[in-house]
Design an enzyme around this catalytic site. Structure first.
Site, PDB file in Angstrom:
ATOM      1  CB  SER A   1      -3.556  -1.549 -12.892  1.00 23.82           C
ATOM      2  OG  SER A   1      -2.696  -2.595 -13.340  1.00 23.82           O
TER       3      SER A   1
ATOM      4  CB  SER B   1      -1.272  -4.492 -11.198  1.00 27.99           C
ATOM      5  OG  SER B   1      -1.205  -3.113 -10.997  1.00 27.99           O
TER       6      SER B   1
ATOM      7  CE  LYS C   1      -3.954  -4.759 -16.082  1.00 25.43           C
ATOM      8  NZ  LYS C   1      -2.785  -4.697 -15.173  1.00 25.43           N
TER       9      LYS C   1
HETATM   10  N1  GLN Z   1      -0.149   0.558  -8.526  1.00 20.98           N
HETATM   11  C1  GLN Z   1       1.161   0.539  -9.131  1.00 20.98           C
HETATM   12  C2  GLN Z   1       1.257   1.653 -10.138  1.00 20.98           C
HETATM   13  O1  GLN Z   1       0.389   2.437 -10.157  1.00 20.98           O
HETATM   14  C3  GLN Z   1       1.402  -0.793  -9.756  1.00 20.98           C
HETATM   15  C4  GLN Z   1       0.688  -0.974 -11.034  1.00 20.98           C
HETATM   16  C5  GLN Z   1       0.924  -2.291 -11.664  1.00 20.98           C
HETATM   17  O2  GLN Z   1       1.422  -3.233 -11.046  1.00 20.98           O
HETATM   18  N2  GLN Z   1       0.608  -2.354 -12.939  1.00 20.98           N
HETATM   19  O3  GLN Z   1       2.170   1.763 -10.887  1.00 20.98           O
END
Ligand code: GLN
Length: 497
Positions: free
Chosen positions: A166, A190, A91
């Site tokens: 994400s 995420s 990532k």
């Molecule tokens: N979807 C969540 C957010 O927007 C979690 C994102 C993540 O775990 N990086 O913050």
């Protein structure tokens, strides 16, 4: 069969038996990236020359090995672990020396770090082969990868739908067999949510189990790095390689790392499994609930003791998260000012330069979080929002603690829905935030959680979430492994040609 379709454990065995070479394996993954990624768009940066160079070095190291089969990674010497010669994707929030690290943000579009994060260094010393960097929501803020500053990633199961987020690039790359495993990060879901939506296995380790040094910070008290793999066995292998204390990260916990492979037992007899009532409430798609209930029944049939439990503060986890995470993000992102890192807008004075850089460099979700975070931390509002949220966070953790007095693991859906259409939720931040309602409580409490594929609903993958108490990744992996010995959902792949 394309070699990139192998699991890590299969590929590792074939490499050591000299039936395949790392160059062949790496070329197979690169071939799939070249052929499929124009449609999937999982990668922001591909580094084929570097990957092949690393593969050639791995082949040399493999040739020098006398071992007929892989030993456990923990006891292997540097360069002899099971990840030697195996290609992976990272990532793009993980800092890589000499390879640009963008966080899928225009503000870091051309940022080339001068060091490797700890996890990258550990994989490098095992002789891993790095294929490139994957797309994500900008600074890991989002649930669909549509908040990337560059382009959205497509779910290999249905290219019209999102891969989750994400870490959607990492999950999509794996589901498309463009790599043998990948790394993501999980702040509120995420890793687990995109794993669920792409039909792969994704583990969020306990907070502090894996070093965050070299992970570009979003919400420092929640962020954690973890693997996406094709099965639980691969997950154990990758966790063996990346877990453990690190002097560079004071929040990494100084506890010995077990050999997670030893936890892989096809046996859940007598294991106490809790089903939190609140995770099956309104908003869960019937097809998702059906698959998860079938998984629970299967484990019961294998001898697990199933019981219901309640985590009443679940309802407040999302609200609490959207105070704490933006608060921490607003502090962490203050460093992108056009002076120290990345994009630098030209302006007549320093304040205009800060403003112009951020205006041009940050996308709208990142700006929204910075404003939210700054607001909840401001004088007069701090007690009402931030401090209160921290108190609720403690309540959430205490409820989990009580549940784990009665149960070894908890089972729930990972995501309330299967993959949704690209564009469906981009203009509705609240609908987007609701995607993480079942994963966020785990981050708030610092616990480990995994998502494993447990069936299809409307032809799209569903994820089963397994949660355990802090530092009990072993029990999670045991349940996941046992489940995968009796099902083949994890072997299903989308047809991309
Ligand atoms: N979807 C969540 C957010 O927007 C979690 C994102 C993540 O775990 N990086 O913050």
């Amino acid at each position: 069969m394309n070699l990139a379709e192998l699991t890590v454990h299969e590929a590792s065995r074939l490499l050591r038996q000299r039936q395949i070479s790392s160059v062949e394996l790496t070329s197979a993954a690169l071939e799939r990236i070249e052929r499929l990624d124009p449609r999937v768009k999982a990668f922001v940066t591909v580094t084929p020359e570097l990957a092949l160079e690393q593969a050639r070095a791995a082949d040399k190291a493999l040739a020098a090995l006398t071992l007929p089969s892989p030993g456990p990674a923990r006891t292997a010497n540097a360069g002899e672990g099971e990840l030697l010669g195996i290609p992976l994707a990272l990532k793009d929030v993980l800092v890589t020396e000499g390879v640009r690290t963008t966080c899928s943000s225009k503000i870091l579009e051309n940022y080339v770090p001068v060091y490797d994060g700890t996890v990258i260094g550990r994989l490098r010393s095992q002789g891993a082969v790095f294929l490139g960097k994957t797309n994500c929501d900008e600074f890991a803020m989002g649930s669909s990868t549509e908040n990337s500053g560059f382009f959205p990633t497509h779910n290999p199961w249905d290219l019209e739908t999102v891969p989750g987020g994400s870490s959607g690039g990492s999950s999509a790359a794996l589901a498309a067999d463009e790599c043998l495993y990948s790394l993501g990060t999980d702040t509120g879901g995420s890793i687990r949510q995109p794993a669920a939506l792409c039909g792969v296995t994704g583990l969020k380790p306990t907070y502090g189990r894996v070093s965050r040094y070299g992970l570009v910070a979003f919400a420092s008290s929640l962020d954690q790095i973890g693997p996406f793999t094709k099965d639980a066995e691969d997950c154990a292998i990758v966790l063996n390689a990346i877990a453990g204390p690190d002097g560079q990260d004071s929040t990494s916990v100084d506890r010995p790392v077990p050999d997670y492979r030893q936890a892989l037992r096809d046996d859940v007899k007598g294991l106490r499994i809790g089903i939190p009532r609140e995770y099956f409430g309104a908003g869960i798609e019937p097809g998702v609930e059906r698959c998860v209930r079938e998984a629970i029944a299967l484990l019961q049939g294998l001898g697990a003791n199933i019981g219901e439990c309640s985590l009443p503060s679940t309802d407040y986890a999302l609200d609490t998260y959207y105070i704490i995470a933006p608060a921490e993000a607003s502090a962490n992102l203050a460093r992108y000012d056009g002076i120290r890192y990345g994009l630098s807008a030209q302006a007549p004075d320093i304040w205009s330069q800060y403003n112009a850089t951020r205006e041009a460099g940050f996308g709208s979700e990142v700006k929204r979080r910075i404003m939210l975070g700054t607001y909840v931390l401001s004088a007069g509002y701090y007690d009402a929002y931030y401090l209160k949220a921290q108190k609720v966070r403690t309540l959430i953790k205490q409820e989990f603690d009580r549940a784990f007095e009665r149960f070894d693991v908890l089972l729930a859906p990972t995501s309330p829905s299967v993959a949704f259409k690209i564009g469906e939720k981009v203009d509705d931040p609240l609908a987007m935030y609701l995607n993480d309602v079942l994963t966020i409580p785990v981050n708030m409490a610092g616990l480990p959680g995994i998502s494993v594929p447990c069936g299809l609903s409307n032809g799209l993958p569903v994820g089963l979430q397994i949660i355990a108490k802090a530092f009990d990744e072993e029990t999670i992996l045991r349940v996941a492994y046992c489940y995968q010995q009796h099902t083949d959902f994890h072997t299903a792949r989308p047809s991309l040609g």
